[in-house]
Scaffold this motif. Structure first.
Motif, PDB file in Angstrom:
ATOM      1  N   THR A  63     107.970  62.530 -21.445  1.00 50.93           N
ATOM      2  CA  THR A  63     107.175  62.858 -22.624  1.00 50.93           C
ATOM      3  C   THR A  63     106.141  63.926 -22.289  1.00 50.93           C
ATOM      4  O   THR A  63     105.936  64.880 -23.053  1.00 50.93           O
ATOM      5  CB  THR A  63     106.479  61.600 -23.158  1.00 50.93           C
TER       6      THR A  63
ATOM      7  N   SER B 220     101.350  56.620 -24.756  1.00 48.03           N
ATOM      8  CA  SER B 220     101.852  55.846 -23.615  1.00 48.03           C
ATOM      9  C   SER B 220     101.563  54.356 -23.738  1.00 48.03           C
ATOM     10  O   SER B 220     102.146  53.558 -22.992  1.00 48.03           O
ATOM     11  CB  SER B 220     101.232  56.376 -22.317  1.00 48.03           C
TER      12      SER B 220
ATOM     13  N   ALA C 261     111.026  56.500 -27.923  1.00 48.16           N
ATOM     14  CA  ALA C 261     110.628  57.565 -27.002  1.00 48.16           C
ATOM     15  C   ALA C 261     111.742  58.584 -26.838  1.00 48.16           C
ATOM     16  O   ALA C 261     111.481  59.802 -26.767  1.00 48.16           O
ATOM     17  CB  ALA C 261     110.242  56.970 -25.649  1.00 48.16           C
TER      18      ALA C 261
ATOM     19  N   VAL D 247     110.133  57.287 -19.321  1.00 48.52           N
ATOM     20  CA  VAL D 247     109.884  58.067 -20.537  1.00 48.52           C
ATOM     21  C   VAL D 247     108.491  58.691 -20.514  1.00 48.52           C
ATOM     22  O   VAL D 247     108.246  59.674 -21.223  1.00 48.52           O
ATOM     23  CB  VAL D 247     110.068  57.213 -21.809  1.00 48.52           C
TER      24      VAL D 247
ATOM     25  N   GLY E  80     111.658  60.943 -29.769  1.00 49.35           N
ATOM     26  CA  GLY E  80     110.587  61.911 -29.655  1.00 49.35           C
ATOM     27  C   GLY E  80     110.903  63.008 -28.652  1.00 49.35           C
ATOM     28  O   GLY E  80     110.633  64.194 -28.895  1.00 49.35           O
ATOM     29  N   ILE E  81     111.470  62.641 -27.515  1.00 50.51           N
ATOM     30  CA  ILE E  81     111.830  63.635 -26.495  1.00 50.51           C
ATOM     31  C   ILE E  81     112.912  64.575 -27.022  1.00 50.51           C
ATOM     32  O   ILE E  81     112.851  65.800 -26.828  1.00 50.51           O
ATOM     33  CB  ILE E  81     112.284  62.920 -25.214  1.00 50.51           C
TER      34      ILE E  81
END
Length: 281
Positions: free
Chosen positions: A86, A112, A156, A82, A159-160
């Motif tokens: 990202t 991160s 994650a 990820v 968010g992506i």
């Protein structure tokens, strides 16, 4: 072994790994190579590593210790992949002037930290409860550390997906023609990951079928992404996404509602004592 390396599961996992490595290599063979190209390539390497770990887990392990080892390797690969994706999405939607700013880099660095903390936790603790009975991998239960790793991957993925949605919504007609298959292919992969991770988190069980389904979706997604890369170079794409648009993301709202409904359903099944398989059947 009952589970041959050339079974359908093994073939699907190998196809996912090989196609991911091929796409990463194809993009790096082109010039120039910037942050967008390198993050894409490392993301594809992450997909390949996760698929190869799942391949060994499903086709080459029988002892409980081996199953636990490769299950942990697969989860670590899932956590680490990820990070480049990202960076890829953030670079794709950020104006060129902001891609080297201190705030941009600081935001990526802070973002991160949960992933790196999840990797450290998986390295320090088992994360899974494996049956003592020798045989091919079928399923494993998660402990607290395993659930934390899944939550990090889940957030994650949201968010992506939000970044990909914003990029597609704001792209102009010519840019959208060049990029839509890349965004749809990558978005489909992460949407399926979100779906499977939500089931893993809800029922606290990792199933062999989840790994195979994820690999099959990855292979199909790679075919779609390959079609996009054949149309245009990534470096030629220029997207500008406002912060207000990110805050109004439809994907985030829909996935949040989905998690709420699934969580309520899981509580209801637990309250009534209905097994998951019986309910879906």
């Amino acid at each position: 072994m009952e589970n041959s390396a050339f079974s359908i599961q093994g073939i699907v996992l190998l196809l996912a790994a090989v196609s991911s490595l091929w796409l990463g290599a194809v993009l790096l063979a082109r010039r120039p190579r910037g942050r967008l190209q390198w993050s894409f390539a490392f993301g594809m390497v992450g997909f390949a590593a996760e698929s190869l770990a799942a391949f060994v887990l499903l086709t080459q392990t029988e002892s409980p210790d081996d199953r636990l080892l490769w299950l942990r390797v697969a989860q670590i690969a899932g956590l680490l992949l990820v990070l480049p994706w990202t960076v890829f999405v953030a670079t794709l939607i950020a104006p060129k002037g902001e891609r080297t700013s201190l705030g941009w880099r600081l935001g990526l660095g802070l973002g991160s930290l949960p992933t790196l903390a999840g990797v450290a936790a998986v390295l320090a603790f088992p994360g899974f409860l494996i049956s003592d009975i020798p045989g091919p991998f079928y399923a494993a239960r998660m402990d607290l550390v395993g659930r934390v790793g899944v939550i990090v991957q889940l957030l994650a993925s949201v968010g992506i997906l939000a970044g990909l949605e914003a990029g597609l919504r704001t792209s102009r007609r010519d840019t959208r023609w060049r990029m839509k298959y890349l965004i749809l292919g990558l978005g489909g992969v992460f949407l399926l990951r979100f779906y499977l991770l939500s089931h893993v988190l809800l029922f606290q069980v990792v199933m062999a079928s989840y790994l195979t389904t994820g690999a099959a979706t990855l292979f199909v997604g790679n075919l779609v992404i390959g079609a996009s890369l054949a149309r245009a170079r990534l470096g030629q794409v220029e997207l500008t996404v406002s912060r207000q648009l990110l805050y109004r993301s439809v994907v985030v709202g829909v996935l949040g509602c989905y998690l709420f409904v699934v969580g309520a359903l899981g509580w209801f099944l637990t309250y009534l004592g209905i097994p998951e398989e019986l309910f879906w059947g």
